[in-house]
Design a protein around this motif. Sequence first.
Motif, PDB file in Angstrom:
ATOM      1  N   ASN A 534      15.223  82.814  -1.253  1.00 23.17           N
ATOM      2  CA  ASN A 534      15.015  84.309  -1.955  1.00 23.17           C
ATOM      3  C   ASN A 534      15.502  85.721  -1.448  1.00 23.17           C
ATOM      4  O   ASN A 534      14.797  86.629  -1.707  1.00 23.17           O
ATOM      5  CB  ASN A 534      13.699  84.327  -2.591  1.00 23.17           C
ATOM      6  CG  ASN A 534      12.569  84.256  -1.256  1.00 23.17           C
ATOM      7  OD1 ASN A 534      13.050  84.291  -0.011  1.00 23.17           O
ATOM      8  ND2 ASN A 534      11.288  84.255  -1.371  1.00 23.17           N
ATOM      9  N   SER A 536      14.835  86.226   1.415  1.00 24.29           N
ATOM     10  CA  SER A 536      13.980  86.343   2.663  1.00 24.29           C
ATOM     11  C   SER A 536      14.593  86.578   4.072  1.00 24.29           C
ATOM     12  O   SER A 536      15.565  85.621   4.113  1.00 24.29           O
ATOM     13  CB  SER A 536      12.719  85.553   2.706  1.00 24.29           C
ATOM     14  OG  SER A 536      12.139  85.529   4.015  1.00 24.29           O
ATOM     15  N   GLY A 686       2.904  82.249  -2.489  1.00 25.02           N
ATOM     16  CA  GLY A 686       4.319  82.624  -2.215  1.00 25.02           C
ATOM     17  C   GLY A 686       4.390  82.788  -0.678  1.00 25.02           C
ATOM     18  O   GLY A 686       5.680  82.512  -0.277  1.00 25.02           O
ATOM     19  N   PHE A 687       3.338  83.077   0.030  1.00 24.44           N
ATOM     20  CA  PHE A 687       3.598  82.999   1.453  1.00 24.44           C
ATOM     21  C   PHE A 687       3.600  81.575   2.152  1.00 24.44           C
ATOM     22  O   PHE A 687       4.016  81.550   3.341  1.00 24.44           O
ATOM     23  CB  PHE A 687       2.488  83.790   2.102  1.00 24.44           C
ATOM     24  CG  PHE A 687       2.705  85.233   1.910  1.00 24.44           C
ATOM     25  CD1 PHE A 687       3.363  85.890   2.526  1.00 24.44           C
ATOM     26  CD2 PHE A 687       2.038  85.994   0.932  1.00 24.44           C
ATOM     27  CE1 PHE A 687       3.650  87.132   2.609  1.00 24.44           C
ATOM     28  CE2 PHE A 687       1.947  87.476   0.695  1.00 24.44           C
ATOM     29  CZ  PHE A 687       2.930  87.985   1.501  1.00 24.44           C
TER      30      PHE A 687
HETATM   31  C1  LIG Z   1      10.617  84.791  -0.062  1.00 28.53           C
HETATM   32  O1  LIG Z   1       9.991  83.760  -0.004  1.00 28.53           O
HETATM   33  C2  LIG Z   1       8.744  83.610   0.976  1.00 28.53           C
HETATM   34  C3  LIG Z   1       8.073  82.170   0.983  1.00 28.53           C
HETATM   35  O2  LIG Z   1       7.977  81.663   0.022  1.00 28.53           O
HETATM   36  C4  LIG Z   1       7.921  84.834   0.959  1.00 28.53           C
HETATM   37  O3  LIG Z   1       7.056  84.759   2.013  1.00 28.53           O
HETATM   38  C5  LIG Z   1       9.087  86.082   0.988  1.00 28.53           C
HETATM   39  O4  LIG Z   1       8.193  87.211   0.717  1.00 28.53           O
HETATM   40  C6  LIG Z   1       9.970  85.920  -0.099  1.00 28.53           C
HETATM   41  N1  LIG Z   1      10.936  86.890   0.243  1.00 28.53           N
HETATM   42  C7  LIG Z   1      11.431  87.612  -0.882  1.00 28.53           C
HETATM   43  C8  LIG Z   1      12.384  88.801  -0.380  1.00 28.53           C
HETATM   44  O5  LIG Z   1      11.097  87.291  -2.172  1.00 28.53           O
END
Ligand SMILES: *[C@@H]1O[C@H](CO)[C@@H](O)[C@H](O)[C@H]1NC(C)=O
Length: 721
Positions: A534, A536, A686-687
């Motif tokens: 994503n 990240s 999400g984390f």
């Molecule tokens: C992408 O995914 C990770 C884990 O799922 C999450 O911690 C992170 O905040 C996300 N980053 C973005 C830019 O969305």
Amino acid sequence: MPEASHVIPYGVLFLFFLLSTFICTNHACKEADHNSLLSSFDISSYRLNWSSSDCCHWEGIACDAGGRVTHVSLPSNRLQGSISRSLGSLTHLSHLNLSHNLLSGPLEAGLFLSSSRLEILDLSYNILSGKLPLFLSSSYIQIVDLSNNQFNATIPSSFLQHAWNLSSLNVSKNHLTGQIPSSLCIRSSSIRVLDFSNNDFNGSIPLGLGNCLKLETFRAGFNTLSGTLPSDLYKAQALHEISLPSNLLFGHISDNIVNLTSLTILEIYYNHLSGTLPLHIGKLSKLKLMLLHLNNLEGHLPPSLMNCTNLIELNLGFNHFDGNISELNFSQLDQLIKLDLVSNHFAGAMPKSLYSCKHLKAIRLSGNDLEGQIQPEIVSLKYLSFLSLGRNRLTNVTGAIHLLMRLESLRVVVLSNSFLGEELPDGDAMIGSGFQNLHLFSLSNCQLRGHIPVWMSKLKKLRVLGLSSNILTGSIPPWLGSLPSLFVIILDNNLLSGGLPKELFSLQALVSDKPSAQTDSGDVELPIYARPQNGSVTSLQYNYLSNLPPSISFRNNSLSGNIPIEIGRLQNLHHLDLSINNIDGSIPDQVSKLTNLEKLDLSRNHLSGGIPASLSSLHFLASLSVAYNNLQGRVPLGTQLQGFDATAYEGNPGLCGSPLPNKCQQMNTSDNRNEIPWLYISVTLGFIVGFWGVCGPLALSTSWRFAYFQFLSDVKDRFVC
Ligand SMILES: *[C@@H]1O[C@H](CO)[C@@H](O)[C@H](O)[C@H]1NC(C)=O
Ligand SMILES: *[C@@H]1O[C@H](CO)[C@@H](O)[C@H](O)[C@H]1NC(C)=O
Ligand SMILES: *[C@@H]1O[C@H](CO)[C@@H](O)[C@H](O)[C@H]1NC(C)=O
Ligand SMILES: *[C@@H]1O[C@H](CO)[C@@H](O)[C@H](O)[C@H]1NC(C)=O
Ligand SMILES: *[C@@H]1O[C@H](CO)[C@@H](O)[C@H](O)[C@H]1NC(C)=O
Ligand SMILES: *[C@@H]1O[C@H](CO)[C@@H](O)[C@H](O)[C@H]1NC(C)=O
Ligand SMILES: *[C@@H]1O[C@H](CO)[C@@H](O)[C@H](O)[C@H]1NC(C)=O
Ligand SMILES: *[C@@H]1O[C@H](CO)[C@@H](O)[C@H](O)[C@H]1NC(C)=O
């Protein structure tokens, strides 16, 4: 007569004497100790064989000739509650082993005050907490093992004040804070083992280790120790093991380290060490493990490193080393099993001398500046199981794949970000000719031309396939659906066209909800780093392939046709990304059967119709987008679906209702009571959720010896493949 009257008492006395020696040699337990034991352990709750009237015969108890209890050894007896103060009245106790129980609470002050003969104290693997006792009164103490508890204060400086003969102190895996005690070795010169690892110790490593002339093992990893390596560390000449990973240590590794000629384990990975490797490091000829990855070390590798001929694992990844790697002669390292030099600035060709290290099981040279081709000699590495060479400037992918197909042990092959613009080899001759044990194949970000090659249809053990960011054309082959172990398919950013083949929706490893079955000895020789897809900047570390989230990702191709209703069969799928394609038709209700789904991205297609309300039964869904389609109607009311951001739905002119700003015309729009809890759950998940990316900046580190992974977000700009 007076004679006689004397005879009897003497006789009685003699008899008494005989009797008492008889009893003593049979260790009849002294009543005081008997009572101390009974009040220390509630025998009614444990299955201890303490039925004999003589406590010296009780299970786990031993006495001296005088009937005094010397040993209490009751490991793994499911003992509960706190350690009773009455134990302290066993004044002759020399061995106390209560490890692997469920003992809790603090150690009462004074518990060990009268235990002046204690030699061995093992309370490891309990749930003891609070402070450590102010001091152990015994000057005979040799072994103190308090590891794996929840002690959470500083170690009192007086704790081992009298421990003249201490040989081993292990307090690892607690929550101890403050400084590592200094001057332990000034009191006790016989210390062999010090283990402070996995606590919250801070400050610097104190001077004083230089007095530990018998110290063999020094561990203090996984704390927040800062400062430099103390200068007198290098005087502890008996050291076998220095283990200080995951701290905040900085400064250089002194040239004096070569004095520690017994050193077999040097692990200081994940710190801030800088400078070069000591020029004469080769004098450490007993070194087996050298794990210095994730530091800021720089410069050329000293040629003498190749004199460390006992090396089994060499990990110098994520540093700033440079120099021409092909000038190094690895041929003497014939014990070497793992070599990891990921993410440095090494240049030159793959060193041919490496191919004579016959025991090699894992090589990772990705993220360097290597050029040239993989040489034919690589086929002599019979045990090679893990090969990662991505992010270099290698050429001749056709030659590379033909050679690697001949390596029967290969399980993981990562060749991403090299071979720019070449053609992905295919051809009938390649079918069934190798890679029979391949579990992971990644050839992403290479701008390779061609199709998804037919030889892949015979890779029966393939579990993870990454071919994203190439220029692959043609369709997604139906045989992909018949690979029995495949559970991660990433084909993003290609030019694939045609429909989604129905066969794909019978992928065995995705259809069943069972944890990916069969071949699961699933571990990899080196951890795999993968970035969530994503954008990240942080990556996750995977020590087992089975920890990768089951995924299908076809983002940014030219796929067309409908989403077949058979999609509902992929019960085990966690991530589904079909975004940026030409898919039309409606979102089938059956998507709601994918109950493990955490991420669903259908954005930027031509989907029409409504959003099925049943999607709200996807309780693990943390990320959703159906943006930029032709969807119509209301975002289903009163469901988790309203917990997502409006961007999840934007670009669908016919869509209305919360969270979108445009209200639906015909019905009331007040019902959004579930919004907050679902938002919370989405964010939390999400984390936790990672996603298999290709090469991502690294955010994690662990030792191969600790089989867990940890999420650290402060290491940026570290690229992995
Ligand atoms: C992408 O995914 C990770 C884990 O799922 C999450 O911690 C992170 O905040 C996300 N980053 C973005 C830019 O969305
Ligand atoms: C209990 O210990 C006694 C010795 O004190 C022994 O003779 C007996 O066999 C033990 N019983 C069991 C069930 O282990
Ligand atoms: C304590 O007992 C356990 C289990 O028998 C054993 O593994 C451990 O070595 C003992 N501790 C000491 C210090 O001898
Ligand atoms: C320490 O150990 C030595 C040799 O093992 C022994 O002679 C001495 O009595 C011990 N001292 C103490 C205080 O235990
Ligand atoms: C210290 O104890 C832990 C278990 O709690 C063990 O894993 C570790 O090997 C011990 N350290 C040493 C140096 O023996
Ligand atoms: C490696 O060891 C050999 C034999 O001990 C020695 O002659 C040589 O100088 C060493 N090489 C380096 C580069 O230190
Ligand atoms: C590619 O590699 C193969 C195998 O090593 C070799 O036979 C072939 O000549 C190479 N091709 C080129 C263009 O270098
Ligand atoms: C889609 O893939 C192409 C390469 O095939 C790339 O150039 C483009 O940036 C990608 N678009 C998006 C939105 O990711």
